[in-house]
Design an enzyme around this catalytic site. Structure first.
Site, PDB file in Angstrom:
ATOM      1  N   GLU A  94      44.591  39.876  40.300  1.00 28.00           N
ATOM      2  CA  GLU A  94      45.688  38.932  40.179  1.00 28.00           C
ATOM      3  C   GLU A  94      45.275  37.695  39.389  1.00 28.00           C
ATOM      4  O   GLU A  94      44.099  37.332  39.350  1.00 28.00           O
ATOM      5  CB  GLU A  94      46.214  38.541  41.564  1.00 28.00           C
ATOM      6  CG  GLU A  94      45.162  38.002  42.510  1.00 28.00           C
ATOM      7  CD  GLU A  94      45.739  37.760  43.918  1.00 28.00           C
ATOM      8  OE1 GLU A  94      45.910  38.751  44.647  1.00 28.00           O
ATOM      9  OE2 GLU A  94      45.986  36.601  44.247  1.00 28.00           O
ATOM     10  N   CYS A 107      44.933  30.465  36.337  1.00 31.91           N
ATOM     11  CA  CYS A 107      43.867  30.730  37.302  1.00 31.91           C
ATOM     12  C   CYS A 107      43.489  32.203  37.181  1.00 31.91           C
ATOM     13  O   CYS A 107      44.330  33.078  37.384  1.00 31.91           O
ATOM     14  CB  CYS A 107      44.382  30.419  38.718  1.00 31.91           C
ATOM     15  SG  CYS A 107      43.226  30.895  40.014  1.00 31.91           S
ATOM     16  N   CYS A 114      35.412  40.758  45.982  1.00 27.75           N
ATOM     17  CA  CYS A 114      34.338  39.760  46.036  1.00 27.75           C
ATOM     18  C   CYS A 114      33.391  40.162  47.165  1.00 27.75           C
ATOM     19  O   CYS A 114      33.826  40.719  48.173  1.00 27.75           O
ATOM     20  CB  CYS A 114      34.928  38.385  46.332  1.00 27.75           C
ATOM     21  SG  CYS A 114      33.714  37.053  46.371  1.00 27.75           S
ATOM     22  N   CYS A 118      33.371  35.000  52.556  1.00 27.26           N
ATOM     23  CA  CYS A 118      33.914  33.788  53.188  1.00 27.26           C
ATOM     24  C   CYS A 118      34.980  34.207  54.203  1.00 27.26           C
ATOM     25  O   CYS A 118      35.845  35.039  53.916  1.00 27.26           O
ATOM     26  CB  CYS A 118      34.517  32.846  52.138  1.00 27.26           C
ATOM     27  SG  CYS A 118      33.292  32.248  50.962  1.00 27.26           S
ATOM     28  N   CYS A 121      38.934  34.092  53.494  1.00 25.36           N
ATOM     29  CA  CYS A 121      39.413  34.515  52.178  1.00 25.36           C
ATOM     30  C   CYS A 121      39.779  36.002  52.150  1.00 25.36           C
ATOM     31  O   CYS A 121      39.011  36.850  52.607  1.00 25.36           O
ATOM     32  CB  CYS A 121      38.331  34.221  51.135  1.00 25.36           C
ATOM     33  SG  CYS A 121      38.787  34.725  49.475  1.00 25.36           S
ATOM     34  N   GLY A 161      36.912  36.749  43.301  1.00 26.44           N
ATOM     35  CA  GLY A 161      35.575  36.965  42.757  1.00 26.44           C
ATOM     36  C   GLY A 161      34.738  35.704  42.743  1.00 26.44           C
ATOM     37  O   GLY A 161      35.248  34.587  42.837  1.00 26.44           O
ATOM     38  N   SER A 216      32.701  25.083  46.353  1.00 27.95           N
ATOM     39  CA  SER A 216      33.402  25.360  47.603  1.00 27.95           C
ATOM     40  C   SER A 216      32.485  24.945  48.744  1.00 27.95           C
ATOM     41  O   SER A 216      31.547  25.651  49.092  1.00 27.95           O
ATOM     42  CB  SER A 216      33.736  26.852  47.688  1.00 27.95           C
ATOM     43  OG  SER A 216      34.636  27.168  46.666  1.00 27.95           O
ATOM     44  N   LEU A 217      32.763  23.776  49.290  1.00 28.45           N
ATOM     45  CA  LEU A 217      31.872  23.183  50.290  1.00 28.45           C
ATOM     46  C   LEU A 217      32.313  23.585  51.701  1.00 28.45           C
ATOM     47  O   LEU A 217      31.557  24.181  52.453  1.00 28.45           O
ATOM     48  CB  LEU A 217      31.908  21.657  50.100  1.00 28.45           C
ATOM     49  CG  LEU A 217      30.927  20.799  50.851  1.00 28.45           C
ATOM     50  CD1 LEU A 217      29.498  21.233  50.602  1.00 28.45           C
ATOM     51  CD2 LEU A 217      31.093  19.333  50.436  1.00 28.45           C
ATOM     52  N   CYS A 345      44.498  33.384  48.033  1.00 32.17           N
ATOM     53  CA  CYS A 345      43.610  34.047  47.097  1.00 32.17           C
ATOM     54  C   CYS A 345      43.353  35.502  47.506  1.00 32.17           C
ATOM     55  O   CYS A 345      42.835  35.765  48.579  1.00 32.17           O
ATOM     56  CB  CYS A 345      42.304  33.253  47.105  1.00 32.17           C
ATOM     57  SG  CYS A 345      41.077  33.813  45.984  1.00 32.17           S
TER      58      CYS A 345
HETATM   59  N1  SAH Z   1      34.217  32.415  44.561  1.00 31.20           N
HETATM   60  C1  SAH Z   1      34.660  31.146  44.067  1.00 31.20           C
HETATM   61  C2  SAH Z   1      36.096  31.143  43.593  1.00 31.20           C
HETATM   62  C3  SAH Z   1      37.039  31.723  44.553  1.00 31.20           C
HETATM   63  S1  SAH Z   1      38.445  31.071  45.274  1.00 31.20           S
HETATM   64  C4  SAH Z   1      34.468  30.088  45.137  1.00 31.20           C
HETATM   65  O1  SAH Z   1      34.076  30.419  46.241  1.00 31.20           O
HETATM   66  O2  SAH Z   1      34.645  28.919  44.835  1.00 31.20           O
HETATM   67  C5  SAH Z   1      38.778  29.454  44.922  1.00 31.20           C
HETATM   68  C6  SAH Z   1      38.838  28.547  46.133  1.00 31.20           C
HETATM   69  O3  SAH Z   1      39.833  28.945  47.080  1.00 31.20           O
HETATM   70  C7  SAH Z   1      37.532  28.503  46.900  1.00 31.20           C
HETATM   71  O4  SAH Z   1      37.246  27.176  47.223  1.00 31.20           O
HETATM   72  C8  SAH Z   1      37.837  29.318  48.121  1.00 31.20           C
HETATM   73  O5  SAH Z   1      36.961  29.037  49.164  1.00 31.20           O
HETATM   74  C9  SAH Z   1      39.278  28.927  48.383  1.00 31.20           C
HETATM   75  N2  SAH Z   1      40.027  29.853  49.255  1.00 31.20           N
HETATM   76  C10 SAH Z   1      39.987  31.192  49.301  1.00 31.20           C
HETATM   77  N3  SAH Z   1      40.831  31.680  50.219  1.00 31.20           N
HETATM   78  C11 SAH Z   1      41.439  30.629  50.759  1.00 31.20           C
HETATM   79  C12 SAH Z   1      42.426  30.470  51.784  1.00 31.20           C
HETATM   80  N4  SAH Z   1      42.929  31.518  52.430  1.00 31.20           N
HETATM   81  N5  SAH Z   1      42.818  29.226  52.079  1.00 31.20           N
HETATM   82  C13 SAH Z   1      42.307  28.155  51.429  1.00 31.20           C
HETATM   83  N6  SAH Z   1      41.378  28.229  50.479  1.00 31.20           N
HETATM   84  C14 SAH Z   1      40.939  29.445  50.143  1.00 31.20           C
END
Ligand code: SAH
Length: 361
Positions: A94, A107, A114, A118, A121, A161, A216-217, A345
């Site tokens: 997507e 985006c 992935c 996390c 996600c 990813g 992504s902290l 995402c």
């Molecule tokens: N792998 C990369 C990019 C992926 S997603 C990363 O980890 O940064 C981009 C952002 O969306 C990341 O900060 C991820 O943690 C966040 N994200 C993914 N799923 C989410 C959700 N359900 N709610 C809020 N943020 C989310």
């Protein structure tokens, strides 16, 4: 399956080299590159200023990235468009178009699925199927530009990813998308988001492509971060922040820290205070610009059906934000684009696969 070479994977030098056996002159190579990377054509037939015989020859040796829009959801509220693209091997990904006053932002995904795990996600639930090629990432941008017939000015690598887990293809993508022979999008208008792959951050700092780095902290301490992001066990918080500092010093680009706010998990005032304390060292590093060395982007977590995480209520979110601001930190709350076609995402893709699998629409 298609067994020819994807011509869009070749940069200008590689294309020049590849076309030598066909005795193609350099101005023709430039024309072909222009059709592929500025105009985003879908077939060699569209290259109307190229002799028919050469178009046919190219068609026998090469393919143009196979990527079909299977579905496009369009928001009535703000014009956001969510695309499901199918790839040559039947996988799908997507990508999202967001329309802002300052321009069109896309985006993109960097992998099919992935493997980072996390907890909140959706992209990671079935693991990583494969990396996307540079050409496929370019095609996400080109297809969307072609669909809306407008220029794309910004790119965020924040779809499914982990871009730094697909380092070589992502860097190739960055070189080609910023190339003046292609769309020539400034590195300043590109953001790469990572969960914190330290060697990748350090290497990227030396590539000479100063994209904005988003980390992504999601937690203010090592323990809490491990709880929601398994990768934190491998790359510890302090190491990750050191790598970000290195990236900032090397590129001068303001850092962005992403913090997905999850009710009862990482949203209390004490945690906001800890977060401010954790990032204090970046304040000292600021080169004195108006905006400082970093900002924090709060993302109220987007609930997915496979997990029980919920986003905080508005007052809790505002208290969290106010606490950070009272420490002099620049904070934004991510504006939710396309609320009416909302999906977290990776959720859209999952829904699409599930529906296709069950034979319903
Ligand atoms: N792998 C990369 C990019 C992926 S997603 C990363 O980890 O940064 C981009 C952002 O969306 C990341 O900060 C991820 O943690 C966040 N994200 C993914 N799923 C989410 C959700 N359900 N709610 C809020 N943020 C989310």
């Amino acid at each position: 399956m298609v067994d020819t070479v994807d011509i869009c994977e070749l940069n200008m030098d590689e294309l020049t080299e590849a076309l030598k056996p066909l005795s193609v002159k350099s101005f023709r190579t430039a024309q072909i590159y222009d059709w592929l990377h500025k105009r985003g054509v879908l077939s060699f037939q569209e290259m109307t200023n190229i002799p028919l015989s050469l178009r046919e020859e190219l068609g026998q040796r090469y393919r143009i990235t196979v990527m079909e829009a299977e579905d496009i959801l369009i928001s009535k509220l703000d014009g956001t468009r969510k695309y499901i693209f199918s790839l040559y091997d039947g996988n799908c990904i997507e990508a999202v178009l967001m329309r802002y006053k300052h321009g069109n932002s896309v985006c993109i995904s960097s992998q099919v699925g992935c493997s980072m795990g996390c907890r909140f996600c959706a992209s990671t639930i079935d693991g990583c199927v494969r990396n996307l090629t540079a050409a496929e990432m370019l095609a996400e941008v080109y297809r969307i530009g072609r669909d809306i017939k407008e220029r794309i000015s910004n790119i965020v690598i924040m779809g499914s990813g982990e871009p730094l887990d697909n380092y070589d293809e992502v860097v190739k993508f960055l070189r080609m998308i910023t190339d003046e022979n292609g769309l020539n999008i400034s590195a300043r208008n590109i953001t790469l988001s990572t969960c914190g792959i330290v060697p990748g951050i350090l290497k990227l700092a030396d590539e000479g492509i100063p994209v904005t780095l988003a980390l992504s902290l999601h937690a203010p301490s090592q323990e809490k971060r491990e709880e929601i992001m398994p990768i934190a066990k491998k790359y510890r918080l302090n190491e990750v922040l050191d790598a970000c500092m290195h990236y900032y010093r090397k590129t001068g680009r303001r850092l962005s820290f992403e913090y997905s706010v999850i009710s009862g998990v990482n949203d209390n005032v004490t945690e906001a205070g800890m977060l401010a304390g954790l990032l204090k060292r970046f304040k000292g590093a600021s080169r004195g610009g108006r905006d400082g060395a970093f900002h924090i982007n709060l993302i109220p977590v987007n609930p997915i059906k496979e997990r029980s995480y919920r986003s905080p209520d508005r007052s809790t979110l505002m208290r969290f934000k106010d606490t950070l601001e009272s420490e002099g930190i620049n904070v934004t709350v991510r504006r939710e684009m396309g609320r009416d076609i909302s999906s977290a995402c990776g959720q859209l893709r999952r829904r699409y696969i599930e529906n296709a699998g069950s034979g319903s629409d």
